[in-house]
Design a protein around this motif. Structure first.
Motif, PDB file in Angstrom:
ATOM      1  N   PRO A  39       0.809  -1.229   0.000  1.00  0.00           N
ATOM      2  CA  PRO A  39       0.000   0.000   0.000  1.00  0.00           C
ATOM      3  C   PRO A  39       0.843   1.280   0.000  1.00  0.00           C
ATOM      4  O   PRO A  39       0.404   2.308  -0.495  1.00  0.00           O
ATOM      5  N   ASP A  40       2.075   1.194   0.535  1.00  0.00           N
ATOM      6  CA  ASP A  40       2.924   2.386   0.583  1.00  0.00           C
ATOM      7  C   ASP A  40       4.016   2.397  -0.487  1.00  0.00           C
ATOM      8  O   ASP A  40       4.901   3.244  -0.466  1.00  0.00           O
ATOM      9  N   GLY A  41       3.979   1.460  -1.441  1.00  0.00           N
ATOM     10  CA  GLY A  41       4.930   1.494  -2.552  1.00  0.00           C
ATOM     11  C   GLY A  41       5.607   0.163  -2.817  1.00  0.00           C
ATOM     12  O   GLY A  41       5.175  -0.882  -2.340  1.00  0.00           O
ATOM     13  N   PHE A  42       6.685   0.232  -3.588  1.00  0.00           N
ATOM     14  CA  PHE A  42       7.445  -0.948  -3.981  1.00  0.00           C
ATOM     15  C   PHE A  42       8.569  -1.210  -2.984  1.00  0.00           C
ATOM     16  O   PHE A  42       9.078  -0.278  -2.358  1.00  0.00           O
ATOM     17  N   ALA A  43       8.995  -2.466  -2.895  1.00  0.00           N
ATOM     18  CA  ALA A  43      10.133  -2.826  -2.050  1.00  0.00           C
ATOM     19  C   ALA A  43      10.872  -3.984  -2.694  1.00  0.00           C
ATOM     20  O   ALA A  43      10.255  -4.879  -3.282  1.00  0.00           O
ATOM     21  N   GLY A  44      12.179  -3.959  -2.570  1.00  0.00           N
ATOM     22  CA  GLY A  44      13.014  -5.078  -2.988  1.00  0.00           C
ATOM     23  C   GLY A  44      13.344  -5.932  -1.774  1.00  0.00           C
ATOM     24  O   GLY A  44      12.844  -5.705  -0.667  1.00  0.00           O
ATOM     25  N   ARG A  45      14.204  -6.904  -1.980  1.00  0.00           N
ATOM     26  CA  ARG A  45      14.557  -7.815  -0.884  1.00  0.00           C
ATOM     27  C   ARG A  45      15.149  -7.068   0.301  1.00  0.00           C
ATOM     28  O   ARG A  45      14.763  -7.320   1.444  1.00  0.00           O
ATOM     29  N   GLU A  46      16.065  -6.159   0.056  1.00  0.00           N
ATOM     30  CA  GLU A  46      16.722  -5.486   1.185  1.00  0.00           C
ATOM     31  C   GLU A  46      15.753  -4.608   1.969  1.00  0.00           C
ATOM     32  O   GLU A  46      15.875  -4.490   3.189  1.00  0.00           O
ATOM     33  N   PHE A 112       7.851 -12.459  -5.881  1.00  0.00           N
ATOM     34  CA  PHE A 112       6.891 -11.361  -5.953  1.00  0.00           C
ATOM     35  C   PHE A 112       5.855 -11.519  -4.857  1.00  0.00           C
ATOM     36  O   PHE A 112       5.409 -12.631  -4.566  1.00  0.00           O
ATOM     37  N   SER A 113       5.457 -10.408  -4.266  1.00  0.00           N
ATOM     38  CA  SER A 113       4.369 -10.426  -3.292  1.00  0.00           C
ATOM     39  C   SER A 113       3.612  -9.109  -3.376  1.00  0.00           C
ATOM     40  O   SER A 113       4.218  -8.051  -3.547  1.00  0.00           O
ATOM     41  N   GLN A 114       2.295  -9.197  -3.269  1.00  0.00           N
ATOM     42  CA  GLN A 114       1.460  -7.996  -3.245  1.00  0.00           C
ATOM     43  C   GLN A 114       0.484  -8.105  -2.092  1.00  0.00           C
ATOM     44  O   GLN A 114      -0.181  -9.127  -1.917  1.00  0.00           O
ATOM     45  N   ASP A 115       0.401  -7.026  -1.300  1.00  0.00           N
ATOM     46  CA  ASP A 115      -0.521  -6.947  -0.166  1.00  0.00           C
ATOM     47  C   ASP A 115      -1.611  -5.939  -0.489  1.00  0.00           C
ATOM     48  O   ASP A 115      -1.315  -4.820  -0.901  1.00  0.00           O
ATOM     49  N   THR A 116      -2.856  -6.344  -0.267  1.00  0.00           N
ATOM     50  CA  THR A 116      -3.999  -5.469  -0.498  1.00  0.00           C
ATOM     51  C   THR A 116      -4.807  -5.390   0.796  1.00  0.00           C
ATOM     52  O   THR A 116      -5.336  -6.416   1.246  1.00  0.00           O
TER      53      THR A 116
END
Length: 124
Positions: A39-46, A112-116
């Motif tokens: 909800p607050d944007g993209f993130a990579g592994r780190e 990949f993961s997406q939270d809604t």
């Protein structure tokens, strides 16, 4: 082990790493090219692992209504509802999550993961 059980166990291990504050386990589960859509944007592994710098981020969690789809010989998707409480928080939150896992040799990695956030219309 059947595909659904394998993927569910790996997804639960990511949540357990967040609950344990285990950055090494979280990093090991995520692919180097992991992409999270939140909800607050993209993130990579780190960035995902970085949330554990001060310790556990999740105090408690439960996963519901899990569904696993094979996307090919080396990819699978898991989708489910997660009910959880953040460390230091009083309120329980619910979100829908979908994650794609890729087979790497004998193991799997989360790519990949997406939270809604749940809106309350169909809470589990």
């Amino acid at each position: 082990m059947k595909l659904a059980a394998e993927i569910e166990a790996r997804e639960r291990a990511v949540w357990q790493a967040l609950a344990d504050g285990d950055a090494a386990a979280d990093r090991a589960a995520l692919a180097a090219d992991f992409l999270g859509v939140y909800p607050d944007g993209f993130a990579g592994r780190e960035e995902h692992v970085g949330q554990l710098a001060a310790g556990p981020s999740i105090a408690a969690f439960a996963l519901f209504d899990l569904r696993v789809m094979q996307l090919g010989p080396d990819h699978a998707l898991i989708a489910y509802a997660a009910r959880y409480r953040r460390v230091g928080g009083d309120a329980e939150e619910t979100m829908y999550v979908s994650s794609v896992w890729r087979r790497r040799g004998p193991d799997w990695e989360n790519v990949f993961s997406q939270d809604t956030p749940a809106t309350g219309l169909h809470l589990p």
